[in-house]
Design a protein around this motif. Structure first.
Motif, PDB file in Angstrom:
ATOM      1  N   UNK A 234       0.834  -1.190   0.000  1.00 40.43           N
ATOM      2  CA  UNK A 234       0.000   0.000   0.000  1.00 40.43           C
ATOM      3  C   UNK A 234       0.876   1.250   0.000  1.00 40.43           C
ATOM      4  N   UNK A 235       0.359   2.322  -0.601  1.00 39.75           N
ATOM      5  CA  UNK A 235       1.059   3.598  -0.634  1.00 39.75           C
ATOM      6  C   UNK A 235       1.214   4.151   0.783  1.00 39.75           C
ATOM      7  N   UNK A 236       2.374   4.708   1.065  1.00 34.81           N
ATOM      8  CA  UNK A 236       2.682   5.204   2.409  1.00 34.81           C
ATOM      9  C   UNK A 236       1.747   6.316   2.860  1.00 34.81           C
ATOM     10  N   UNK A 237       1.465   7.276   1.997  1.00 34.56           N
ATOM     11  CA  UNK A 237       0.702   8.450   2.413  1.00 34.56           C
ATOM     12  C   UNK A 237      -0.799   8.336   2.206  1.00 34.56           C
ATOM     13  N   UNK A 238      -1.234   7.537   1.221  1.00 33.37           N
ATOM     14  CA  UNK A 238      -2.667   7.450   0.930  1.00 33.37           C
ATOM     15  C   UNK A 238      -3.293   6.122   1.346  1.00 33.37           C
ATOM     16  N   UNK A 239      -2.494   5.076   1.487  1.00 34.38           N
ATOM     17  CA  UNK A 239      -3.023   3.750   1.803  1.00 34.38           C
ATOM     18  C   UNK A 239      -3.576   3.030   0.591  1.00 34.38           C
ATOM     19  N   UNK A 240      -3.431   3.629  -0.610  1.00 36.26           N
ATOM     20  CA  UNK A 240      -3.930   3.008  -1.841  1.00 36.26           C
ATOM     21  C   UNK A 240      -3.150   1.730  -2.151  1.00 36.26           C
ATOM     22  N   UNK A 241      -3.824   0.784  -2.788  1.00 31.54           N
ATOM     23  CA  UNK A 241      -3.192  -0.488  -3.142  1.00 31.54           C
ATOM     24  C   UNK A 241      -2.154  -0.254  -4.241  1.00 31.54           C
ATOM     25  N   UNK A 242      -0.940  -0.716  -4.002  1.00 33.45           N
ATOM     26  CA  UNK A 242       0.136  -0.639  -5.005  1.00 33.45           C
ATOM     27  C   UNK A 242       0.224  -1.961  -5.759  1.00 33.45           C
ATOM     28  N   UNK A 243       0.187  -3.072  -5.009  1.00 33.92           N
ATOM     29  CA  UNK A 243       0.280  -4.388  -5.640  1.00 33.92           C
ATOM     30  C   UNK A 243      -0.278  -5.446  -4.706  1.00 33.92           C
ATOM     31  N   UNK A 244      -0.514  -6.615  -5.282  1.00 33.01           N
ATOM     32  CA  UNK A 244      -1.006  -7.735  -4.488  1.00 33.01           C
ATOM     33  C   UNK A 244      -2.512  -7.888  -4.575  1.00 33.01           C
ATOM     34  N   UNK A 245      -3.066  -8.782  -3.763  1.00 37.10           N
ATOM     35  CA  UNK A 245      -4.486  -9.099  -3.861  1.00 37.10           C
ATOM     36  C   UNK A 245      -5.460  -8.180  -3.107  1.00 37.10           C
ATOM     37  N   UNK A 246      -5.021  -7.233  -2.247  1.00 39.96           N
ATOM     38  CA  UNK A 246      -6.016  -6.437  -1.528  1.00 39.96           C
ATOM     39  C   UNK A 246      -6.982  -5.729  -2.480  1.00 39.96           C
ATOM     40  N   UNK A 247      -8.298  -5.800  -2.190  1.00 42.79           N
ATOM     41  CA  UNK A 247      -9.297  -5.232  -3.094  1.00 42.79           C
ATOM     42  C   UNK A 247      -9.515  -3.725  -2.922  1.00 42.79           C
ATOM     43  N   UNK A 248      -9.102  -3.153  -1.806  1.00 38.51           N
ATOM     44  CA  UNK A 248      -9.338  -1.721  -1.580  1.00 38.51           C
ATOM     45  C   UNK A 248      -8.246  -1.160  -0.667  1.00 38.51           C
ATOM     46  N   UNK A 249      -8.172   0.181  -0.575  1.00 38.35           N
ATOM     47  CA  UNK A 249      -7.136   0.811   0.251  1.00 38.35           C
ATOM     48  C   UNK A 249      -7.300   0.490   1.736  1.00 38.35           C
TER      49      UNK A 249
END
Length: 164
Positions: A129-144
């Motif tokens: 996940x992105x450090x500042x936004x929590x957005x998914x960068x890679x992998x299976x997570x479906x949401x931030x």
């Protein structure tokens, strides 16, 4: 003439009977299938309605920790919005902090900060996940990651509310 000769082969091979032995026709079987599918569909609709109508505890404003107690690039573990919800705070710069739920949105594993890669990492299934936004960068997570609104008041970090 022998009655056994007129009986079907299955009845000779399985001569067992029960008191409530009834044959189910194809039409009755189809009715059972349709009724079962209807019950499952109604259950799914009820579950979907419940998940949309339930309230989520977004937390009350609460003092967390003095800013001076966390170095830039350091993390702080806390519980928010309830004592059952693990959270993590990261001091990204001199006057900037971010905080997120520590539960991965894939299967709820613990997320931690990887300073070398500048990301939040879930080791269970390699979610990032992105450090500042929590957005998914890679992998299976479906949401931030669930975000916790934080601010600095008089050199103290406060949690203001939780956004799933």
């Amino acid at each position: 003439m022998d009655d056994d000769a007129n009986e079907p082969a299955w009845k000779r091979d399985f001569p067992y009977e029960s008191a409530a032995e009834d044959d189910v026709t194809r039409r009755e079987f189809a009715r059972y299938l349709v009724a079962g599918a209807g019950v499952m569909a109604a259950g799914n609709l009820g579950l979907a309605a419940w998940t949309q109508l339930r309230t989520i505890n977004t937390g009350e404003p609460r003092e967390l920790i003095p800013l001076a107690d966390i170095v830039v690039g350091g993390t702080y573990l806390f519980k928010y919005p309830t004592e059952d919800d693990p959270a993590i705070l990261l001091r990204t710069s001199d006057r900037e902090v971010v905080a997120f739920s520590q539960k991965c949105t894939h299967l709820g594993c613990v997320v931690y900060f990887e300073a070398e890669e500048d990301r939040w990492h879930c080791p269970c299934h390699e979610g990032n996940f992105d450090t500042r936004t929590g957005a998914v960068i890679s992998g299976p997570p479906p949401r931030p990651l669930g975000r916790i609104e934080v601010e600095i008041r008089d050199d103290t970090i406060w949690a203001l509310g939780y956004r799933p």
